[in-house]
Design a protein around this motif. Structure first.
Motif, short mmCIF file in Angstrom:
data_model
loop_
_atom_site.label_atom_id
_atom_site.label_comp_id
_atom_site.label_asym_id
_atom_site.label_seq_id
_atom_site.Cartn_x
_atom_site.Cartn_y
_atom_site.Cartn_z
N LEU A 176 8.89 -18.03 0.25
CA LEU A 176 9.96 -17.67 -0.68
C LEU A 176 11.27 -17.33 0.02
N ALA A 177 11.20 -16.60 1.12
CA ALA A 177 12.42 -16.04 1.70
C ALA A 177 12.56 -16.28 3.19
N GLY A 178 11.78 -17.17 3.75
CA GLY A 178 11.91 -17.47 5.17
C GLY A 178 11.46 -16.32 6.05
N LEU A 179 11.98 -16.29 7.26
CA LEU A 179 11.58 -15.26 8.23
C LEU A 179 11.85 -13.84 7.74
N PRO A 180 12.99 -13.57 7.06
CA PRO A 180 13.18 -12.20 6.55
C PRO A 180 12.08 -11.78 5.59
N GLY A 181 11.61 -12.70 4.75
CA GLY A 181 10.55 -12.36 3.81
C GLY A 181 9.27 -11.95 4.51
N ALA A 182 8.86 -12.75 5.51
CA ALA A 182 7.63 -12.43 6.25
C ALA A 182 7.77 -11.14 7.03
N ALA A 183 8.93 -10.92 7.65
CA ALA A 183 9.13 -9.73 8.48
C ALA A 183 9.16 -8.47 7.62
N ILE A 184 9.86 -8.51 6.49
CA ILE A 184 9.91 -7.33 5.62
C ILE A 184 8.53 -7.03 5.05
N TYR A 185 7.77 -8.08 4.71
CA TYR A 185 6.42 -7.82 4.21
C TYR A 185 5.57 -7.11 5.26
N ARG A 186 5.62 -7.60 6.49
CA ARG A 186 4.79 -6.98 7.53
C ARG A 186 5.23 -5.56 7.83
N PHE A 187 6.53 -5.31 7.71
CA PHE A 187 7.00 -3.93 7.86
C PHE A 187 6.43 -3.06 6.73
N ALA A 188 6.49 -3.58 5.50
CA ALA A 188 5.97 -2.82 4.35
C ALA A 188 4.48 -2.57 4.49
N ASN A 189 3.74 -3.56 4.96
CA ASN A 189 2.30 -3.42 5.13
C ASN A 189 1.97 -2.42 6.24
N THR A 190 2.78 -2.43 7.30
CA THR A 190 2.59 -1.46 8.38
C THR A 190 2.88 -0.05 7.90
N ALA A 191 3.93 0.11 7.10
CA ALA A 191 4.27 1.42 6.56
C ALA A 191 3.15 1.94 5.66
N ASP A 192 2.59 1.05 4.85
CA ASP A 192 1.48 1.45 3.99
C ASP A 192 0.27 1.87 4.82
N ALA A 193 -0.02 1.10 5.89
CA ALA A 193 -1.17 1.43 6.74
C ALA A 193 -1.00 2.78 7.43
N MET A 194 0.24 3.17 7.72
CA MET A 194 0.48 4.42 8.42
C MET A 194 0.70 5.60 7.47
N TRP A 195 1.36 5.34 6.36
CA TRP A 195 1.77 6.43 5.48
C TRP A 195 1.13 6.41 4.09
N GLY A 196 0.56 5.31 3.71
CA GLY A 196 0.14 5.13 2.32
C GLY A 196 -1.19 5.76 1.97
N TYR A 197 -1.31 7.06 2.18
CA TYR A 197 -2.56 7.77 1.90
C TYR A 197 -2.31 8.94 0.95
N ARG A 198 -3.39 9.40 0.34
CA ARG A 198 -3.31 10.62 -0.45
C ARG A 198 -3.49 11.82 0.48
N GLY A 199 -3.62 12.99 -0.08
CA GLY A 199 -3.74 14.18 0.76
C GLY A 199 -2.38 14.58 1.31
N GLU A 200 -2.29 14.77 2.60
CA GLU A 200 -1.04 15.25 3.19
C GLU A 200 0.08 14.22 3.09
N TRP A 201 -0.28 12.93 2.92
CA TRP A 201 0.74 11.89 2.80
C TRP A 201 1.07 11.54 1.35
N GLU A 202 0.57 12.32 0.39
CA GLU A 202 0.71 12.00 -1.03
C GLU A 202 2.16 11.70 -1.41
N TRP A 203 3.11 12.50 -0.93
CA TRP A 203 4.51 12.33 -1.31
C TRP A 203 5.29 11.55 -0.26
N ALA A 204 5.13 11.86 0.99
CA ALA A 204 5.90 11.18 2.04
C ALA A 204 5.58 9.69 2.09
N GLY A 205 4.34 9.32 1.76
CA GLY A 205 3.95 7.93 1.84
C GLY A 205 3.92 7.20 0.52
#
Length: 314
Positions: A176-205
């Motif tokens: 859909l969006a070329g290299l920016p699309g793939a790169a932003i997705y992988r950044f979003a997925n990395t952020a979710d893997a690091m921050w996307g939890y409940r508990g202490e990360w409920e709000w920050a993530g």
């Protein structure tokens, strides 16, 4: 005839071939590792903030990272296009596609994913504790009390879920969006893997988790359908089973894998997929790898054709 609409499909092919031949680049050069380092700069501080401040700060940091990564990726892709513009025909197309594919490759991780999941079965052949320890490298759940079947189930679930996260979704956004699309997705997925939890990360993530949910929504369903194959009778079951997981997306590839392999896949205390299926046994991880490979290739081909069609190549 303008051949440049085919640069994205050929770049996908290059990226997948490089991944198959050489796997991951060194960590010091890996952009996804750099994404994690950027996010890690703020992790400790985010956890000290009040809920509203943590939610705002987490969202702002996400957007700063995503926008910078998107701009950098866009500059790299645009520079390649202009660099090869004077070269007409196949020379320009192949040169641009080759370099673009090399830039795309770090956003994909099929070989590493398949190898790591296969290593769980090899470790189980040594001992159950070895299998548990190997699985612990792939999942966040406690593996200390899992039996051999549950270890295999978790490995197969990881393979199915990450087939989307590590291959299909980056290719979808690249389409859909070329290299920016793939790169932003992988950044979003990395952020979710690091921050996307409940508990202490409920709000920050929370922003990271919701952003990943949105960006993964359609690719996860494409992955699930690719794993299910041409099995219309199973479509209703896939719809019902996929809704059993807390995540709006991960259930699709995992349920499809369970149904196709006729296995029961579960996370103790959280969900059970295809409850009537057999327990995972020796050889089932290899079956899952073979099915995932077929689904990955089918999805990649479809997305390559989609990329060409969107740019007037078909």
């Amino acid at each position: 005839m303008d051949l440049m609409p085919w640069r994205l499909p050929l770049a996908m092919l290059v990226a997948l071939c490089v991944d198959r031949a050489w796997g991951e680049p060194p960590a010091r050069w890996h952009p996804v590792v750099a994404f994690g380092r950027f996010l890690g700069l703020f992790s400790r501080r985010l956890l000290t903030l009040a809920p509203s401040a943590a939610l705002t700060a987490g969202a702002v940091i996400w957007w700063v990272g995503a926008l910078n990564i998107g701009v950098l990726a866009a500059l790299l892709e645009t520079s390649l296009i202009y660099a090869f513009k004077p070269w007409e025909g196949w020379v320009g197309l192949l040169g641009c596609a080759l370099l673009l594919g090399l830039l795309l490759k770090p956003m994909l991780a099929w070989r590493m994913l398949s190898d790591e999941v296969g290593a769980v079965e090899r470790a189980l052949a040594e001992s159950l504790p070895a299998g548990r320890a190997r699985l612990a490298r792939l999942v966040s759940r406690d593996t200390g009390n899992l039996n051999a079947s549950q270890v295999r189930e978790a490995a197969i679930e990881t393979l199915a879920e990450n087939l989307n996260d590590s291959v299909v979704a980056p290719l979808f956004w690249f389409m859909l969006a070329g290299l920016p699309g793939a790169a932003i997705y992988r950044f979003a997925n990395t952020a979710d893997a690091m921050w996307g939890y409940r508990g202490e990360w409920e709000w920050a993530g929370k922003w990271a988790a919701r952003a990943d949910d949105v960006l993964s929504w359609l690719p996860a369903r494409i992955t699930g359908l690719a794993l299910l194959g041409l099995r219309p009778p199973l479509m209703g079951a896939l719809w019902r089973q996929a809704r059993k997981t807390p995540s709006p997306n991960s259930g699709w590839p995992m349920a499809a894998m369970a149904l196709r392999l006729q296995l029961r896949l579960a996370k103790p205390g959280v969900y059970v997929l295809n409850e009537a299926g057999a327990e995972a046994a020796s050889g089932d991880i290899a079956r899952a790898q073979a099915l995932a490979l077929k689904a990955m290739l089918a999805s990649a081909l479809m997305l390559m054709l989609g990329a060409a069609a969107l740019r007037g190549g078909l």
